[in-house]
Each structure stands twice: as structure tokens, then as C-alpha cells.
Design a protein around this motif. Sequence first.
Motif, short mmCIF file in Angstrom:
data_model
loop_
_atom_site.label_atom_id
_atom_site.label_comp_id
_atom_site.label_asym_id
_atom_site.label_seq_id
_atom_site.Cartn_x
_atom_site.Cartn_y
_atom_site.Cartn_z
N LEU A 139 0.73 -1.11 0.02
CA LEU A 139 0.14 -0.12 0.19
C LEU A 139 1.04 1.29 -0.06
O LEU A 139 0.43 2.16 0.41
CB LEU A 139 -0.96 0.47 1.05
CG LEU A 139 -2.20 -1.37 1.36
CD1 LEU A 139 -3.33 -0.64 2.22
CD2 LEU A 139 -3.26 -0.52 -0.32
N LEU A 198 2.65 2.24 2.12
CA LEU A 198 2.32 2.70 3.62
C LEU A 198 3.04 3.36 4.61
O LEU A 198 2.98 2.58 6.09
CB LEU A 198 0.36 2.73 4.43
CG LEU A 198 -0.59 3.18 3.98
CD1 LEU A 198 -1.64 2.62 4.58
CD2 LEU A 198 -0.62 5.03 4.10
N ARG A 210 -5.40 3.26 -3.01
CA ARG A 210 -5.81 2.18 -1.40
C ARG A 210 -7.30 3.22 -1.04
O ARG A 210 -7.41 3.88 -1.49
CB ARG A 210 -4.99 4.03 -0.99
CG ARG A 210 -3.34 3.41 -0.48
CD ARG A 210 -2.49 4.42 0.55
NE ARG A 210 -1.07 4.48 -0.42
CZ ARG A 210 -0.58 5.72 0.24
NH1 ARG A 210 -1.37 6.74 0.33
NH2 ARG A 210 0.43 6.04 -0.25
N GLY A 211 -7.66 1.43 -0.36
CA GLY A 211 -9.36 2.43 -0.11
C GLY A 211 -9.92 1.65 -0.94
O GLY A 211 -10.66 1.48 -0.32
N MET A 262 -7.34 -2.47 3.62
CA MET A 262 -6.83 -3.22 4.48
C MET A 262 -7.15 -3.08 5.73
O MET A 262 -7.76 -1.92 6.36
CB MET A 262 -5.20 -2.02 4.58
CG MET A 262 -4.54 -3.16 4.98
SD MET A 262 -2.77 -3.10 5.50
CE MET A 262 -1.51 -3.77 6.78
N PHE A 271 -6.87 -3.80 9.66
CA PHE A 271 -5.74 -4.16 11.40
C PHE A 271 -6.09 -5.03 12.34
O PHE A 271 -7.07 -5.33 11.76
CB PHE A 271 -5.67 -2.57 11.52
CG PHE A 271 -4.69 -1.52 10.72
CD1 PHE A 271 -3.99 -1.73 9.81
CD2 PHE A 271 -6.13 -0.79 9.59
CE1 PHE A 271 -3.21 -0.79 8.44
CE2 PHE A 271 -5.28 -0.06 8.43
CZ PHE A 271 -3.86 -0.24 8.02
N GLU A 274 -6.02 -4.35 16.15
CA GLU A 274 -6.99 -3.79 16.64
C GLU A 274 -6.94 -2.91 16.47
O GLU A 274 -7.47 -1.40 15.73
CB GLU A 274 -5.20 -3.21 17.46
CG GLU A 274 -5.59 -3.20 19.04
CD GLU A 274 -6.31 -3.99 20.11
OE1 GLU A 274 -7.25 -4.29 20.09
OE2 GLU A 274 -5.06 -5.17 20.46
N THR A 295 -7.66 0.60 18.51
CA THR A 295 -7.24 1.72 18.62
C THR A 295 -7.09 1.90 17.03
O THR A 295 -6.54 2.84 16.56
CB THR A 295 -6.00 1.61 18.80
OG1 THR A 295 -5.21 0.60 18.06
CG2 THR A 295 -5.04 0.96 19.91
N SER A 296 -7.97 1.79 15.99
CA SER A 296 -7.80 1.07 14.74
C SER A 296 -8.26 2.34 14.00
O SER A 296 -8.36 2.52 12.90
CB SER A 296 -7.73 -0.48 13.62
OG SER A 296 -6.64 -0.70 13.69
N LEU A 297 -10.04 2.51 14.83
CA LEU A 297 -10.94 3.43 14.39
C LEU A 297 -10.32 4.42 14.97
O LEU A 297 -9.96 4.89 16.57
CB LEU A 297 -12.04 3.29 15.44
CG LEU A 297 -12.43 1.52 14.05
CD1 LEU A 297 -13.76 0.91 14.67
CD2 LEU A 297 -12.82 1.93 12.40
N ASN A 298 -10.78 5.45 14.85
CA ASN A 298 -10.92 7.03 14.92
C ASN A 298 -11.64 7.21 16.35
O ASN A 298 -12.93 6.95 16.22
CB ASN A 298 -11.03 7.88 14.29
CG ASN A 298 -10.60 9.05 14.98
OD1 ASN A 298 -10.23 9.44 15.55
ND2 ASN A 298 -10.08 10.00 13.72
N GLN A 312 -16.41 7.28 10.06
CA GLN A 312 -15.62 6.87 9.20
C GLN A 312 -16.10 5.98 7.99
O GLN A 312 -15.33 5.61 7.05
CB GLN A 312 -15.36 5.56 10.19
CG GLN A 312 -14.26 7.13 11.49
CD GLN A 312 -13.58 6.30 12.55
OE1 GLN A 312 -13.19 5.12 12.06
NE2 GLN A 312 -14.10 6.06 14.03
N ILE A 313 -17.19 5.30 7.73
CA ILE A 313 -17.25 4.94 6.44
C ILE A 313 -17.78 5.87 5.47
O ILE A 313 -17.55 5.78 4.01
CB ILE A 313 -18.84 4.11 6.65
CG1 ILE A 313 -18.97 3.05 7.63
CG2 ILE A 313 -19.26 3.10 5.36
CD1 ILE A 313 -19.49 1.83 7.68
N MET A 355 -14.47 -2.09 10.37
CA MET A 355 -13.52 -2.05 9.53
C MET A 355 -13.01 -2.41 8.65
O MET A 355 -13.13 -1.94 7.69
CB MET A 355 -11.81 -2.67 11.00
CG MET A 355 -11.53 -2.25 11.17
SD MET A 355 -10.33 -1.04 10.93
CE MET A 355 -9.85 -1.26 9.63
N ILE A 399 -15.65 -0.62 6.87
CA ILE A 399 -15.12 0.31 5.76
C ILE A 399 -13.86 -0.30 4.57
O ILE A 399 -14.18 0.92 4.03
CB ILE A 399 -13.51 1.29 7.19
CG1 ILE A 399 -14.54 2.14 8.02
CG2 ILE A 399 -13.01 1.90 6.12
CD1 ILE A 399 -13.52 1.82 9.43
#
Lengths: 325, 663
Positions: free
Chosen positions: B56, B58, B89-90, B95, B97, B99, B102-105, B113-114, B165, B168
Motif C-alpha cells: 500500500l 504506507l 488505497r481504500g 486493508m 488491521f 487491533e 485503536t484502528s478506528l478514530n 468513518q465509512i 473495520m 470500511i
Amino acid sequence: MLAYIVRRVLYAIPILIGVNLLTFTLFFVVNTPDDMARMQLGIKRVTPEAIVKWKAERGYDKPLVYNERSQGVRALTDTIFFEKSVRLFAFDFGRSDNGDDISWQIRNRMVPSLALALPVFVLGLYVTVSLALFQVLFRGTWLDVWGVILCVAMMSISSLFYIIGGQFVVSKLWRLVPISGYGEGIDVVRFLLLPVVVGVIGNIGANTRWYRTIFLEEIGRDYVRTARAKGLAETAVLFRHVLRNALIPILTGAVVVIPLLFMGSLIAESFFGIPGLGSYTIDAINAQDFAIVRAMVFLGSVLYIVGLILTDISYTLVDPRIRFE
Amino acid sequence: MDRSLLEVTGLSTVIDTPAGALRAVDELSFSVEAGTTFALLGESGCGKSMTALSLLRLLPEAARISAGRVALEGEDLLALTEAEMREVRGGRIAMIFQEPSTSLNPVLTVYTQIAEVLDRHAGLRGRQARQKAAELLAAVGLGDAERRLGEFPFQLSGGMKQRVMTAIALAGEPRLLIADEPTTALDVTIQAQVLDLLAALQAGRGMAILLITHDLGVVARLAHRVGVMYAGELVETAPRDAFYKAPRHPYSRGLFEALPRPRMRGVPLATIRGTVPSLTAAFEGCRFAPRCDFALERCKVERPGWHPADDGQLVRCHLYAAGMTPARSRARPARGEAVLSREAHAPLLEVDGLRVHFPIRRGLLKRTVGHVRAVDGVSLAIPAGRTLALVGESGCGKTTAGKAILRLIRPTAGRVRFDDNALDGLEGGALKRARAGMQMIFQDPYASLNPRLPVGEIIAEGIEAAGDRAARERTGELLSAVGLDAGMTERYPHEFSGGQRQRIAIARALAVTPRLLICDEPTSALDVSVQAQILNLLRDLQERMRLSYLFITHNIAVVEYLAHEVAVMYLGRIVEAGSADEVLAAPAHPYTQALLSAVLRPDPAGMGRAIEVRGEIPSPAHPPEGCHFHPRCPKATEACRLRYPGETRLSPTHVVHCHLFGE
């Protein structure tokens, strides 16, 4: 939420009583009314009669906490403690040692204090947050490195230097604005321009560096990586994701000082001759007018406690995790 | 022949470190076909996550791609500009992740977020976006989508967050989904749900999945092809079934042999000796040679090329070169449990009706309005020299129970007897003396050792606290007892690897010559091969010192390997307890059955469908009326709704709390 605020306000009461008792002890027990009178009248050759007269004029001739000569409730109320300290709770600040009404002074001087402190606060926050974001957008590049160096240099310079330097260059050499003073109506802007700019510049170094650290801490978090994996541009990542999260510590850190803005700035007001509460306090200290100093200490404590309560409330407003608890 | 969806050729990623360039990914080549799952399998530090981030583009700031080609549908991603890459990307590659918490805001709603992805890649906004987002949530199995859209991540459970996740990731309708340890942070029953969801989504959308994992069970359930990574390079690629039938590379075999399995009870697990080599050095021969039992002279000097084995496997190993006969794996007699004396022992630790209730305070006066019943009446007994495994999912109260037994938390009620001394009511010095024979080993050896103390002091501290002043000499002795060099006492924790640190934690616990160790997930932060070493050590210590273990874990495989007795916890209570054979081979409680059926087995053939457990674990503040498990239980009856089931004895040792078994 309401219960929470009520509880916080209730917690504030014992703190204020503590502050009040402490200032009473410092101002009337450690430093007795006789000492005050001697200082005011000049240390040398003060007759006992002059001291008694000075004390009587200002109500300092009463007993400290218990008046044996009075009856009933009067035994407690006809004392220095009640007259000078308990009345503070009703924001009755009484008269200063040279006779003016302190409450009237505070009401009138709050406006110039706010006129200086509020623009410095708002502009300062805006400028430093923007600069910090800018640095973070260019993190790791020369812009960032030199930004940090400049910040450290700026925070190492005393704020007095900015004041005097500003007055010398802008007012004395360029004659753009008056060196000091205060005016009426729209004229005020002319007098406030330099103090506001100097105030903002004086805070840039330390705050930008601090906010930059907060941003960098946020930018290393997992959700930022998620945002990038969505294909968002770096600016969208910064503004939508990082800024929202970083604003929580920044805003709550800033909210605590908002009530204290009413107290003005001790140094800037004195140097620029602005008739606010800051210069009022400095003058009182210089004149050893303890009545005013005591009032300002109490007012400062109240405002600081208000600031802390506002901080807690602002947390619940900006952070959904706390709002929904 | 049609082209692969993703083709990676000679990908190398370098991380600049003070010690020099670290070759995290070294000349990696593989391809992923549309509609299939390719699993990159490997232990921590092998470069599998770096590979995902390289695809990616990143990578963290210190890392860069130094060579190679990544072609997605024939287009070289490494040649794209950053702006073009953002389209990918996206969009074409999404992708998930590891965890989800912690991976969502944390401060943005699920919808925001979606919608971000819908706006970016599908151009959807407003009503259309809202509708599409709700559809996506429904597709990932989240009910009540409209309400969920307005919620924040902290209002969702771990499994729900991972579903968000996934939603998304799906929003950009990706051709390739990279799933980096998608279920590692989740509970067993939730793991199975999420993996099945990914498989179903793949079947429905024809999307390719690049699965990054260390878990042979996850690979068995989801992958079509497997690539094993070691020290930055691929060492074996194979179709899944062939791989599980006969892993070829000595490292792959080592991974399988290190897995604790029921039939390995009483036998030391195979371990891979040594440690992963530093990737800053240049390699001459095979990277695995120093740890390989079959290494030839040639392995030390010549880098092996790819050699085909039967069943479509490709192995980077000299043993498979033309004309070589690969050595067989070390034969290992699969004998049953070494017969431990079965005579009745007086219990060393006896816990009766242990309760830990945390008050919930609300309102103006902070009145207690309820209790979180973290532990709600737990009774158990452990004889000397035996292991009791306390099993349950996160939030069931197993860790709190362990701490309350040690009185690290004050129990609300209940009795604890240790070595014929009652611990309840004791305070200060008396409590200290009474519990001196108990020690605890914690989950995370990175966080549980003081980073500012040298190892010798960490270990000696316990001895000195127990009143033994002349104890420092024993630290060396203890270090050798746990398999470390006795001369390491002056070193600091950060100089050790995860497995070594857990050995230090064990040495610290052993310092006061305890008779009982409470082990709280002691291996769940460790790699499989390291886990095998620690399990062997614990088993060995038990035999030599007649230690008892209270083993708190969610890892059923470890329980099967190590435990003599098992107690299963659900919402603060033990629902089933008995000898390991009874509970694991013939589980009676529907929850135990569901838990065991959801365990991911490292064997694609032996995996039945998991018994479906609906929903999530309820809050221990408001446990359901009646049997706590009834809202999720497939066999619930009217009686289950009304009262909590009493204890039913199925055998002298096997007890269960369930209405299905007579009263």
C-alpha cells in the motif's frame, strides 16, 4: 451531567474556605494590622496614636476572630475576620487602604484587562495551532527542523524583551502606535495593537512546540494509518482525523485559563500603561495595599476554580467517550 | 492463461536503523489470484506486516522500498505517483488491521468513518452514502445498522469494531483485501465469526484476500495458498491442503511441532533452538541454517534456491534439491499423559465462594446504584503438583479471580485457604507471610518487568521482600533454573527477547520458592516457537519442584496440553469444571461446547462448523436473569430463563451448572 457539575461546584466550597483561611492567616496573623499601619505611615518615628488612628479608620482596630465586648452574634461578626474575610464570599471586597471601593475598581478595570487578554488568547491559540499543524505537515523536512529551532529560540527570550523591543522599534523608531496608555472608544485599538501583537509573539515559541508534540503523538496512532489506507490525502488526514483528536488536550488545556483572562496580565498592563486589573494588582503590591492584594488573591482563586470546572465540562463536550458515560 | 490479480516480484523493503539498514523484506515474490486467499504466515519480526504496508506504500517514515515490482492487475504500483496511489488505497486495495480498538478514530462516528471512503472512492454523499453505509453494516453482519451508524467506536465491542473495520474496507469495493492479523485481538467465539464473515464476503464478491497471520488455525480456516516467511524472505509456498498434510521446509515443520496439542500431553514440545537472526547482517547461506536440525555444510555457505516438492509445493531449501532425499521429521512417540499419581491429595489451594463486586457509583452523592459482578461465587481447589486451567473469554472475570486469590484485589466475599492457612481477614505482615508461597506471572513480559532495574535486582527484590537478606547469590542460580545464563544479572530487561523476559518473570516468581504459581496468560504475547519453550519450562519446573499452577487463559490448545483440571468461567461464575479429559473430550455445558468448537485447529480437515453463539458477552453489571448464558444458548429452555442452574455432578470430579442435566 448536571449532577456532575453540581458536585464539582460543591467541591469548590471547601477549597475556597481553605484559600480564605490561608490568606486571613497570612495577612492578619503573620503580618499584623500594626505592621501594616507602620509600613503605611513610614517605618520611622510612628507614634502609637497614629497607628491606632490608622487602624480605626480602616476597621483594623477590632479583635481578629472573637469580640468579647460585643453581645450575641455581634461577638463573631464585629471582628476583622468577619468584616474582611467572610465578606469576600459575597464578593464584597470593601475599601482599599487608601479608601477607594475595590469592587468598583474591579468592575471598571476588568474591561481594559479583557480588551487586551482576550485577543491575545484567541489570536494566540489560532496562530500557534496553525503553525504547529504547518510544521507537522512538513515534518522531517528543513521547514520543521528550523521551525523547532526558532521555537526554542523564541521561548528562550524573556517576554520583557519582546515588550521593550516592540516599544522601541514600533513606537519609538517607526512611530506607528503610542508607546503606552489607554484611550476611549475606537481609539483603544491604537493603544492595544502593539500589546496584543507582543503578547501573541511571546507565546508562540512554547505553545507551538507543545502543540506540535501533541500532533506528532496523534499522528503515530493506528487510526491515522487506517485513514491513510482509505486513500485520503494528507491534509484530510490531518484536518479530519488528527486535528479532531489533538484538539481534546489543546482545548481543555486552554479552557482553564479563560476565566483568568479577567485578571489581566501583570507585566504587559504595567508596561503598556493599560488600566486593567493586572496593573491594579502591581500598583497595590508596590504601595503595600494589602486590602487590594487580598481581594485579588481571592478573586484569582475563584476564577481558577471556575476554570477547572469549565475544563471538566469541556472534556465532556469534545470527547464523545466521556460525553456518553 | 489469465494474469494474477496481484503479482509481487523481488520486493525488498529496508528500514534505516542506527545499527544499519535492516532488510525487513528481502526479495519477496508471490502472487494472489482473484477470488482466492493467500496467507503470509510467520512469527513476529519476519516482515509480513512490512510486506502488507509496502504493497500500500504506507511504510513508516524510516522504511523504504529498495527494489522490486508490485503489479496490481498488471499495473506497477511502485511507479505510481502519490496521488495515483491514493486512488488505489481504500479503492482497489483495502486493508483491515489487527487491533480494531485503536484502528478506528475514537472521536468520529461509525458513519463518518465509512462515508469518508464512499465519498473518496464511490463519489457517494448525503442520503445515498447513508443508505450505502447501512447496507455495508448489514453485509458485515451488524444488526440495527441505522443506530450503529450514529455510534462511536467505544460504544461497540471488539468483534463489532472489527466488523466496522471490515465495512470500511469493503466501502471502496476492493479487488484485494489485505487482512493483517484480523482476529488476533478477538475472543475465540468472535474469531470464528469474523473469519467466516471474511470467507462469505469473498465468495460473494470474488475479492482476493492477502491474509497476514502467525496463527496456523486462521490459515487453515481461510487460506487457499500459504506462504511461510522467515527472516524477511519466503521459505515455502504451497496450496493449503498440501501444506497441512506435509509441511516441507524445516522451519514450517518446526512451527507445527511447536504447537501444543492434546496428544502431546506429558511430552516436551519441540522447540526451534536459537533466535531469529538480526536482519541488519548480510546472509551467506540459508537464514534458517543455524537453527535447523537438518542443516548441511552447503546450507551455511550457499543460499538455497526454490525447489519443487510434491503436491505443488515450492521450498527454498537445499534438502529438496534434485537428488537429495529429504530427511524425515524427528520421530516423536505420541504417547499419552505421563501418569501422575492419581491418589487424592489434600488441596494446596482451596477457594470457596469467592466474590469480587465493584460498585457502580452514580449521581450527586455518588451512591452505589449497582455492582459489576466481576467474580460471582467462584470455588476451586488445586492439589500440590497439579495444574488447574481457568478458561474463559475476555471479561469473564478470570484475571480478577486470580488477583483476588492473591489478595491483590480485596475480595467482596469468599474464603481462600492456602497450605492449610485461611487467608481471609489477614492483614499486613500476617497476610504477607501467609501468601508467600503464591506468586503470579503476568501476560505481558514487556510491561511487567521494571525497565530501570537490572535483572538481578528484579529477581532479588522478591527474596528480600520475603525477609531473606543474603539472597542475591541465588539470582544466578534462579536464572540457570529457567534456562538463562547465570551471568546475566547485571543486564536490563530491554536487552532480552520476549521469551527470555517471560523466563525472567518466572525466575522472579520462583525466587521465594513458591508452591503455587498463578499464571495469567503467560504465553499469549509470545510466538508459537517461544510459547513452546515457556510451556516446556513450566512443565519441567512442575515436575522438579512439585509446583501447582493456576493457569488463567483463553488458549484452549495450551489448556489441552498442560492442564490436569479445567474450570470454564462465564460472566463471573464457573459453569463447568472437571478433569481435563472430561471437560475437553466430553464437554457438557453448551458454552463449553461452543467455546471448544470455535477453537481454530491447525488442520483444514478436522475443522467442523463452529456451534454458533449468538451475540456478545453481556455486561457483568447486568447479567441476564436465570442462567447467564441462556440468551446466547442454542439449547435454552423455559427453565433457563427463570433461575440460575444448580450444580450437577456428572462424575466424582465433573460438575456442570446447566438445566439440561437433571436436578
